[in-house]
Design an enzyme around this catalytic site. Structure first.
Site, PDB file in Angstrom:
ATOM      1  N   LYS A   1       0.661  -1.449  37.732  1.00 46.63           N
ATOM      2  CA  LYS A   1       0.851  -0.763  36.456  1.00 46.63           C
ATOM      3  C   LYS A   1      -0.462  -0.742  35.675  1.00 46.63           C
ATOM      4  CE  LYS A   1       2.803   1.230  32.921  1.00 46.63           C
ATOM      5  NZ  LYS A   1       3.880   0.864  32.012  1.00 46.63           N
TER       6      LYS A   1
ATOM      7  N   LYS B   1      -2.458  -1.143  24.358  1.00 50.93           N
ATOM      8  CA  LYS B   1      -1.920  -2.435  24.810  1.00 50.93           C
ATOM      9  C   LYS B   1      -2.106  -2.588  26.326  1.00 50.93           C
ATOM     10  CE  LYS B   1       1.953  -3.496  26.563  1.00 50.93           C
ATOM     11  NZ  LYS B   1       3.348  -3.525  26.988  1.00 50.93           N
TER      12      LYS B   1
END
Lengths: 301, 301
Positions: free
Chosen positions: A173, A241
């Site tokens: 990811k 983030k």
């Protein structure tokens, strides 16, 4: 064979539609969320509710978490009324949040000491993918646990890949967000260059789609830039983030990521100037500001 | 209608196969090149030859140039025995080199004062595209001139786009090289991160191809990185040249390109350390050096 009871913690923009799709697929759900309204909503739709992660885990055969960031996940699993306090041996834990691979590996190791299977299974595809059950799912953990989880993944996603051992899903990811973020920056610089040099960026995008510059980002996000449509999609805030996670992961394992660091800082600049909730394609506005240009207005100074 | 006689100047790695494809399509060619062997070769294959650009232009209805860089193109057109000295009014000039849009616009303006049509029509697709007549062609100039040139373009390329007025082809090519260069850097950082974090980069590439990180670069160049196959293809040296053109264009027209500048410097670092002739996918080796890693060797420090 009866279907396992699924505990589901985290009913946000992503979690709620995922939980709904599991109910549609015939699973019984026990849900929990920090704020109450989503819990009430799911209860009306037929889910049972529980007051804390420990109580959810006590009732679940499979427990799924979908939370904002690493500290949230850590406290939900290891807190005083956490998952690890409630889960019976043999329970399958699946964290689908996007968090630090370092934290994911630490939690998986702790789960193992308690005879719990744990998978990290972050997703991409955004709210639309969550609603339409077309999420891409990147999985780290043992093959036997992945096999056990597969019918559940198939009820919420489409492109489901078992990448490797614990943490591999989160690493994938992070790598995904690096490529997506840097490609958005690349398309931004190219379209601003074209605009400032007096060439129609729509035609440049079209020409580039036919060659080696082709990407889904040039196609979809390039079009959003041309349309000045910066409704998320996926926000700058969340992408920042994710790039911070990538940088921390690189620091932990020894991979300096120079361009990722710059794009993370660009996204941070957008956050601090009140643009954190724009779609990540809105990164182009920062590049435009540097050039006092706007994609679509040719040659304007 | 008889086919126009084509003058062709610049018989390098790209120019020679392009000239050959034009002869295959039935055009008569008059060729010139700075070094002799390519000229002799083409003469054997049936082309006429001429001693300088002026002489080529004097015999041509359409004149094509395929040269290394802006200064070469400038001197071939504006030099003492240059194209502008020999071309009859009405001759169509097509520069297919990848050069500065600023120079392209200056030459097009000078051509217009001499009643000559001029197009900038840089290509992408590399040597393979030149040999197979599958080049992408990005065109700047008047529609009437593009129409006139179209049968010629169709004999050497496939994805043929008229982007805008004079210089628009070169701007598009620069934008293309920005996107391609930065996407290579993005894929490099992502695969090095995965490798250092102990995850199989081949599986990461595969997983990422299914989502928003998908690109032709991740597909083709990502595979080259995994295979450690850095035979060009397209060299670091030429890509560095193209990014320098993009930066100069950005400077001229007022578009600061921060990431492009860094990737240009990375490619320059590779040139000065003797890696300029690697395929541009070899950029990954610079990122690996920073991390003392090698894509494919998991978790090595």
């Amino acid at each position: 064979m009866t279907k396992p009871i699924i505990g589901f913690i985290g009913l946000g923009i992503m979690g709620k539609p995922m939980a709904r799709n599991l109910m549609k697929a015939g699973y019984s759900l026990v849900v929990h969320n920090r704020s109450r309204p989503s819990v009430d909503e799911m209860a009306k739709e037929g889910a049972r509710t529980a007051n804390n992660p420990q109580a959810v885990a006590a009732e679940a055969d499979v427990l799924i978490t979908m939370l904002p960031d690493s500290p949230d996940v850590e406290s939900v699993y290891t807190g005083a009324q956490g998952v690890f306090m409630g889960a019976r041996p043999g329970t399958l834990l699946i964290d689908m949040s996007s968090i630090s691979p370092v934290v994911a590996r630490r939690l998986a190791a702790e789960a193992e000491t308690k005879s719990l299977d744990m998978l990290d299974a972050p997703v991409s595809g955004g709210e639309v993918g969550a609603i339409n059950a077309t999420l891409s799912i990147m999985i780290g953990g043992k093959a036997s646990a992945v096999e056990r989880a597969m019918p559940i993944f198939q009820a919420i996603g489409k492109n489901i890949v078992h990448v490797g051992d614990a943490g591999a899903g989160q690493v994938t990811k992070a790598a995904n967000q690096v490529v997506v973020g840097l490609t958005i920056a690349a398309v931004s610089e190219a379209l601003v260059l074209a605009t400032k040099a007096g060439v129609d960026p729509a035609k440049v995008r079209q020409a580039l789609l036919g060659g080696f510059a082709q990407s889904r980002i040039l196609d979809a996000h390039g079009q959003k830039m041309l349309d000045r449509n910066f409704r998320p999609g996926f926000s700058i805030r969340l992408h920042e983030k994710d790039l911070s996670i990538a940088l921390a992961t690189g620091k932990e394992y020894g991979a300096p990521l120079m361009l990722t660091a710059i794009v993370q800082q660009m996204m941070n600049a957008m956050k601090v100037t009140g643009r954190g909730e724009l779609d990540h394609s809105g990164l182009v506005t920062l590049i435009e500001e540097l050039a006092e240009a706007q994609v679509g207005n040719r040659g304007e100074r």
